[in-house]
Structure formats: C-alpha cells, structure tokens
Scaffold this motif. Structure first.
Motif, PDB file in Angstrom:
ATOM      1  N   MET A   1      20.463 128.636  21.720  1.00 51.11           N
ATOM      2  CA  MET A   1      19.196 130.501  21.511  1.00 51.11           C
ATOM      3  C   MET A   1      20.864 131.659  21.213  1.00 51.11           C
ATOM      4  O   MET A   1      19.996 132.657  21.237  1.00 51.11           O
ATOM      5  CB  MET A   1      19.748 130.773  23.513  1.00 51.11           C
ATOM      6  N   ASN A   2      21.682 131.249  20.748  1.00 50.16           N
ATOM      7  CA  ASN A   2      22.654 132.390  20.936  1.00 50.16           C
ATOM      8  C   ASN A   2      22.264 132.340  19.189  1.00 50.16           C
ATOM      9  O   ASN A   2      22.117 133.672  18.299  1.00 50.16           O
ATOM     10  CB  ASN A   2      24.053 132.086  20.264  1.00 50.16           C
ATOM     11  N   VAL A   3      21.889 131.101  18.371  1.00 48.03           N
ATOM     12  CA  VAL A   3      21.387 131.449  17.318  1.00 48.03           C
ATOM     13  C   VAL A   3      20.299 132.359  17.166  1.00 48.03           C
ATOM     14  O   VAL A   3      19.786 133.458  16.193  1.00 48.03           O
ATOM     15  CB  VAL A   3      21.181 130.475  16.194  1.00 48.03           C
ATOM     16  N   VAL A   4      19.489 132.498  17.907  1.00 45.84           N
ATOM     17  CA  VAL A   4      17.553 132.970  17.842  1.00 45.84           C
ATOM     18  C   VAL A   4      18.314 134.402  17.997  1.00 45.84           C
ATOM     19  O   VAL A   4      18.000 135.748  17.998  1.00 45.84           O
ATOM     20  CB  VAL A   4      17.089 132.488  18.832  1.00 45.84           C
ATOM     21  N   GLU A   5      19.657 134.255  19.001  1.00 50.03           N
ATOM     22  CA  GLU A   5      19.295 136.540  19.655  1.00 50.03           C
ATOM     23  C   GLU A   5      20.327 136.668  18.239  1.00 50.03           C
ATOM     24  O   GLU A   5      20.415 137.891  18.167  1.00 50.03           O
ATOM     25  CB  GLU A   5      19.990 136.146  20.241  1.00 50.03           C
ATOM     26  N   LYS A   6      21.227 136.096  17.372  1.00 53.10           N
ATOM     27  CA  LYS A   6      21.578 136.989  16.681  1.00 53.10           C
ATOM     28  C   LYS A   6      21.051 136.640  15.592  1.00 53.10           C
ATOM     29  O   LYS A   6      20.868 138.195  15.230  1.00 53.10           O
ATOM     30  CB  LYS A   6      23.247 135.839  16.116  1.00 53.10           C
ATOM     31  N   LEU A   7      19.876 136.384  15.135  1.00 52.05           N
ATOM     32  CA  LEU A   7      18.919 136.709  14.215  1.00 52.05           C
ATOM     33  C   LEU A   7      18.068 137.723  14.144  1.00 52.05           C
ATOM     34  O   LEU A   7      17.608 138.557  13.431  1.00 52.05           O
ATOM     35  CB  LEU A   7      18.194 134.952  14.415  1.00 52.05           C
ATOM     36  N   ALA A   8      17.931 137.446  15.624  1.00 50.31           N
ATOM     37  CA  ALA A   8      16.536 139.338  16.471  1.00 50.31           C
ATOM     38  C   ALA A   8      17.101 139.875  16.229  1.00 50.31           C
ATOM     39  O   ALA A   8      16.243 141.037  16.179  1.00 50.31           O
ATOM     40  CB  ALA A   8      16.080 138.230  17.501  1.00 50.31           C
ATOM     41  N   VAL A   9      18.303 140.095  16.275  1.00 47.62           N
ATOM     42  CA  VAL A   9      18.637 141.692  15.983  1.00 47.62           C
ATOM     43  C   VAL A   9      18.425 142.590  14.922  1.00 47.62           C
ATOM     44  O   VAL A   9      18.395 143.697  14.690  1.00 47.62           O
ATOM     45  CB  VAL A   9      21.085 141.429  16.016  1.00 47.62           C
ATOM     46  N   GLU A  10      18.680 141.835  13.056  1.00 47.55           N
ATOM     47  CA  GLU A  10      18.330 142.587  12.466  1.00 47.55           C
ATOM     48  C   GLU A  10      16.944 142.124  11.667  1.00 47.55           C
ATOM     49  O   GLU A  10      16.419 142.875  11.120  1.00 47.55           O
ATOM     50  CB  GLU A  10      19.464 142.509  11.428  1.00 47.55           C
ATOM     51  N   HIS A  11      16.442 140.782  11.839  1.00 48.25           N
ATOM     52  CA  HIS A  11      15.294 140.018  11.482  1.00 48.25           C
ATOM     53  C   HIS A  11      14.626 139.657  12.400  1.00 48.25           C
ATOM     54  O   HIS A  11      13.707 138.908  12.225  1.00 48.25           O
ATOM     55  CB  HIS A  11      15.604 138.988  10.924  1.00 48.25           C
ATOM     56  N   SER A  12      14.189 139.983  13.244  1.00 50.14           N
ATOM     57  CA  SER A  12      12.935 140.067  14.288  1.00 50.14           C
ATOM     58  C   SER A  12      11.306 139.953  13.992  1.00 50.14           C
ATOM     59  O   SER A  12      11.250 138.946  14.153  1.00 50.14           O
ATOM     60  CB  SER A  12      12.844 141.185  15.631  1.00 50.14           C
ATOM     61  N   ALA A  13      11.249 141.303  12.726  1.00 46.81           N
ATOM     62  CA  ALA A  13       9.753 141.167  12.146  1.00 46.81           C
ATOM     63  C   ALA A  13       9.360 140.161  11.402  1.00 46.81           C
ATOM     64  O   ALA A  13       8.332 139.682  11.371  1.00 46.81           O
ATOM     65  CB  ALA A  13      10.123 142.792  11.302  1.00 46.81           C
ATOM     66  N   LYS A  14      10.691 139.540  10.983  1.00 45.94           N
ATOM     67  CA  LYS A  14      10.265 137.703   9.996  1.00 45.94           C
ATOM     68  C   LYS A  14       9.979 136.562  11.107  1.00 45.94           C
ATOM     69  O   LYS A  14       9.972 135.897  10.433  1.00 45.94           O
ATOM     70  CB  LYS A  14      11.311 138.002   8.768  1.00 45.94           C
ATOM     71  N   MET A  15      10.295 136.454  12.335  1.00 45.19           N
ATOM     72  CA  MET A  15      10.507 135.434  13.194  1.00 45.19           C
ATOM     73  C   MET A  15       9.511 134.905  13.458  1.00 45.19           C
ATOM     74  O   MET A  15       8.680 135.832  14.059  1.00 45.19           O
ATOM     75  CB  MET A  15      11.674 135.413  13.845  1.00 45.19           C
ATOM     76  N   SER A  16       8.550 133.828  14.000  1.00 42.56           N
ATOM     77  CA  SER A  16       7.833 133.439  14.478  1.00 42.56           C
ATOM     78  C   SER A  16       8.533 132.208  15.334  1.00 42.56           C
ATOM     79  O   SER A  16       9.363 131.465  15.022  1.00 42.56           O
ATOM     80  CB  SER A  16       6.923 133.261  13.831  1.00 42.56           C
ATOM     81  N   TYR A  17       8.073 131.408  16.848  1.00 41.47           N
ATOM     82  CA  TYR A  17       8.686 130.955  17.591  1.00 41.47           C
ATOM     83  C   TYR A  17       7.267 129.969  17.618  1.00 41.47           C
ATOM     84  O   TYR A  17       5.668 129.663  17.907  1.00 41.47           O
ATOM     85  CB  TYR A  17       8.611 131.865  18.845  1.00 41.47           C
ATOM     86  N   TYR A  18       8.341 128.248  17.734  1.00 42.30           N
ATOM     87  CA  TYR A  18       7.001 127.028  17.469  1.00 42.30           C
ATOM     88  C   TYR A  18       7.761 126.026  18.087  1.00 42.30           C
ATOM     89  O   TYR A  18       8.338 125.837  18.468  1.00 42.30           O
ATOM     90  CB  TYR A  18       6.037 126.646  16.045  1.00 42.30           C
ATOM     91  N   LEU A  19       7.111 125.777  19.337  1.00 47.36           N
ATOM     92  CA  LEU A  19       7.150 124.448  20.643  1.00 47.36           C
ATOM     93  C   LEU A  19       6.365 123.142  19.539  1.00 47.36           C
ATOM     94  O   LEU A  19       5.102 123.550  19.870  1.00 47.36           O
ATOM     95  CB  LEU A  19       6.414 125.282  21.705  1.00 47.36           C
ATOM     96  N   THR A  20       7.680 122.788  19.158  1.00 47.73           N
ATOM     97  CA  THR A  20       6.714 121.695  18.790  1.00 47.73           C
ATOM     98  C   THR A  20       6.281 119.627  19.883  1.00 47.73           C
ATOM     99  O   THR A  20       6.885 120.362  20.985  1.00 47.73           O
ATOM    100  CB  THR A  20       8.060 120.680  17.672  1.00 47.73           C
ATOM    101  N   LYS A  21       5.936 119.215  19.017  1.00 45.30           N
ATOM    102  CA  LYS A  21       5.201 118.380  20.363  1.00 45.30           C
ATOM    103  C   LYS A  21       5.007 118.299  21.877  1.00 45.30           C
ATOM    104  O   LYS A  21       5.157 117.959  22.681  1.00 45.30           O
ATOM    105  CB  LYS A  21       7.124 116.567  20.452  1.00 45.30           C
ATOM    106  N   PHE A  22       4.060 119.186  21.570  1.00 49.99           N
ATOM    107  CA  PHE A  22       3.818 120.348  23.032  1.00 49.99           C
ATOM    108  C   PHE A  22       2.771 118.708  23.480  1.00 49.99           C
ATOM    109  O   PHE A  22       2.615 118.442  25.009  1.00 49.99           O
ATOM    110  CB  PHE A  22       2.476 121.135  22.182  1.00 49.99           C
ATOM    111  N   ASP A  23       1.803 117.662  22.621  1.00 51.65           N
ATOM    112  CA  ASP A  23       1.782 117.165  23.315  1.00 51.65           C
ATOM    113  C   ASP A  23       2.687 115.877  23.538  1.00 51.65           C
ATOM    114  O   ASP A  23       1.637 115.193  24.688  1.00 51.65           O
ATOM    115  CB  ASP A  23       0.950 116.043  22.517  1.00 51.65           C
ATOM    116  N   THR A  24       3.939 116.132  24.169  1.00 53.06           N
ATOM    117  CA  THR A  24       4.352 114.998  24.886  1.00 53.06           C
ATOM    118  C   THR A  24       4.827 115.352  25.929  1.00 53.06           C
ATOM    119  O   THR A  24       6.409 115.511  26.583  1.00 53.06           O
ATOM    120  CB  THR A  24       5.923 114.190  24.005  1.00 53.06           C
ATOM    121  N   ALA A  25       4.552 116.675  26.323  1.00 56.96           N
ATOM    122  CA  ALA A  25       5.667 117.853  27.893  1.00 56.96           C
ATOM    123  C   ALA A  25       5.230 117.530  28.591  1.00 56.96           C
ATOM    124  O   ALA A  25       6.003 118.002  29.755  1.00 56.96           O
ATOM    125  CB  ALA A  25       5.164 119.347  26.707  1.00 56.96           C
TER     126      ALA A  25
END
Length: 293
Positions: A26-50
């Motif tokens: 989450m710390n890495v995601v937070e730092k990336l989102a400071v300057e590059h939030s427009a380029k970021m997209s989020y994916y939840l993998t292995k959703f069938d095993t949740a």
C-alpha cells in the motif's frame, strides 16, 4: 518510482490470497498515486479463488476502502476483477465478472498508440532531416554558382584593369613627358611653304604641320588632360571595388560531402520511409483484424 515517469500504464495487481493489503504494498501504491494517479489501474487477481459470494464481496470492500484512503481522485477508482478462465469451472466463468480480456485490449491499445507516436515522431524527424539535406544541397549549389561567377569576374576585371592601367600610363607619357609612342597626337610633319613678298620676290619657309585632332587625342589632352586622368583613376578605383565585392569566394562542400548528403537523403526516402509505410500499414491491418474479431 523512476520507471513510472516513463510508463504509459501502471497496473496494480492485488492478490486476495497473498495479503494485498500489506503495508509495504500500500505504501508503494500511495507513492505512485501522488504523481501518476491518472495512469494507474487496479486489478484483483485470482478472483475465482476468493471464496463464496460473501467472501468475495468482503475482499472487494476491504481493498476499495483501503485504496480510497491512500489514492487521490477516489471518485474515479475502479477495482477490476480477473481470473484465468481455463482454470475456472463453467459456473464460475458464467457468474463472475472477468476483465482479463479488457486488460489485454488496453495493453494492446497502449502499445499501438505508443508505436504510432514513435512512427509519427520518425516521420517528422525524417521530414526535418530531408529539409536540412535539401537546404544544404541548395546552398552548396548557390555557392558553386557564386564561385563560378567569381572566377569570371576575376578574368573580366583583370583585363579591364590592364586596359585602364595602360591608358593611364599612356596619358602620363603624353601629358607629362611629351611622349607619343603610338602617334595618337602626332602632327603632319614639316613642310616647305612659298611666301610672296610685296616687292614680288618669293621666299620659302619651313612650317610644322597641323596637329592630329582625333577623338583619342582630344580626350587625352582636353582640359590639360585633367578630366581624362581623373576618369581613369576613378575607373581604377571602381575596378578595385568590384574585385573586392565580386571575386570573394564562399565555402562550398566537397564532392565527397555532397555525395554523402545525397546518400543520406536516398536512404531516408528509399529505406526508412518505405519501412515506415509498411509498418504503419501492418498496424492498421492488425487493428482492423482485432476489431473484426
């Protein structure tokens, strides 16, 4: 972080089984989102095993809640679910949303867009380089023409200078040394004249002949020769001015340099542009095939 400056897409893959909400992630995601939030997209993998539906809902809620507290522009936050369809059951494939196909399409579009940008930049660079080569060749052609005329001017001015200097020397000899080597102003010579006296006797006298009064002589001696001398000096000064202004050579390219420039231009026109058109055509065909499929 430095790589993010050059990336066009930043995809964050969160694994529900592998503790997606750990602080380091989450710390890495937070730092990336400071300057590059427009380029970021989020994916939840292995959703069938949740787990079952309740477990999957809880996992999605927890991740979204955590991201909303750390990522800017939370109103545009989307968490895409994905899994490998070949490893899931038929029921899971039918009931669970799977965005893996959309992810592949997004990656393909970004690659095509990036390639198109590179090709457009290549086209502009080739056009710019071609213009530079054309300008250098045109300038060299003008320099060659100028130098050719410079040689012609040298010959013409040299001949005129010799004529003016010779005329000035003859003017000096005629007006100041009483010399007339070419006989321009020679008299008709002496002659014997018989003169009758009042008492009827006759005597003979020797007289000088009339001075030759042609245009050349009049021009050289008119006004004591001053106008002609001044005109010859002005002509000599004018010829010196022409020599300085008309015979100065300019730098021109050697034959080897011109050959290299033409080879560069031929390489641009015959190789780079041709390959660029072929690649652009292939990309267009691939994009059309993707749309049809």
């Amino acid at each position: 972080m430095e790589l993010a400056e050059h990336a066009t897409m930043i995809m964050v893959f969160l694994d529900p089984i592998g503790k997606a909400l750990v602080s380091r992630c989450m710390n890495v995601v937070e730092k990336l989102a400071v300057e590059h939030s427009a380029k970021m997209s989020y994916y939840l993998t292995k959703f069938d095993t949740a787990g079952d539906e309740v477990d999957r809902t809880n996992v999605v809620s927890q991740i979204v809640q955590e991201l909303q507290g750390r990522v800017r522009a939370t109103h545009a936050l989307k968490l895409h679910t994905m899994f490998l369809p070949e490893r899931a059951t038929e029921e899971v494939r039918k009931n669970l949303p799977n965005k893996i196909g959309d992810l592949c399409q997004n990656i393909s579009r970004e690659i095509d867009s990036r390639v198109q940008d590179v090709l457009d930049g290549l086209s502009k660079d080739c056009a710019c380089l071609s213009k530079i080569v054309d300008a250098k060749v045109a300038r060299n052609r003008k320099c060659v023409t100028h130098n050719t005329f410079s040689v012609v001017w040298k010959v013409v001015i040299s001949l005129l200078s010799v004529a003016v200097v010779a005329a000035l020397a003859y003017w000096t000899a005629l007006n100041h040394a009483e010399l007339d080597p070419l006989g321009v102003c020679d008299s008709e010579g002496q002659r014997v004249v018989t003169v009758s006296q009042p008492d009827g006797s006759k005597i003979q006298e020797v007289k000088d002949g009339a001075t030759n009064s042609n245009l050349w002589c009049l021009g050289l001696r008119a006004g004591g020769g001053v106008p002609c001398g001044a005109g010859l000096l002005l002509a000599l000064v004018w010829l010196m001015y022409l020599w300085v202004t008309k015979t100065k050579p300019t730098d021109q390219l050697s034959a080897e340099d011109v050959k290299k420039l033409r080879e560069i231009q031929a390489h641009i026109n015959e190789t780079i542009i041709r390959k660029h058109k072929a690649l652009k055509k292939r990309l267009t065909e691939d994009a059309l095939d993707d749309q049809l499929s």
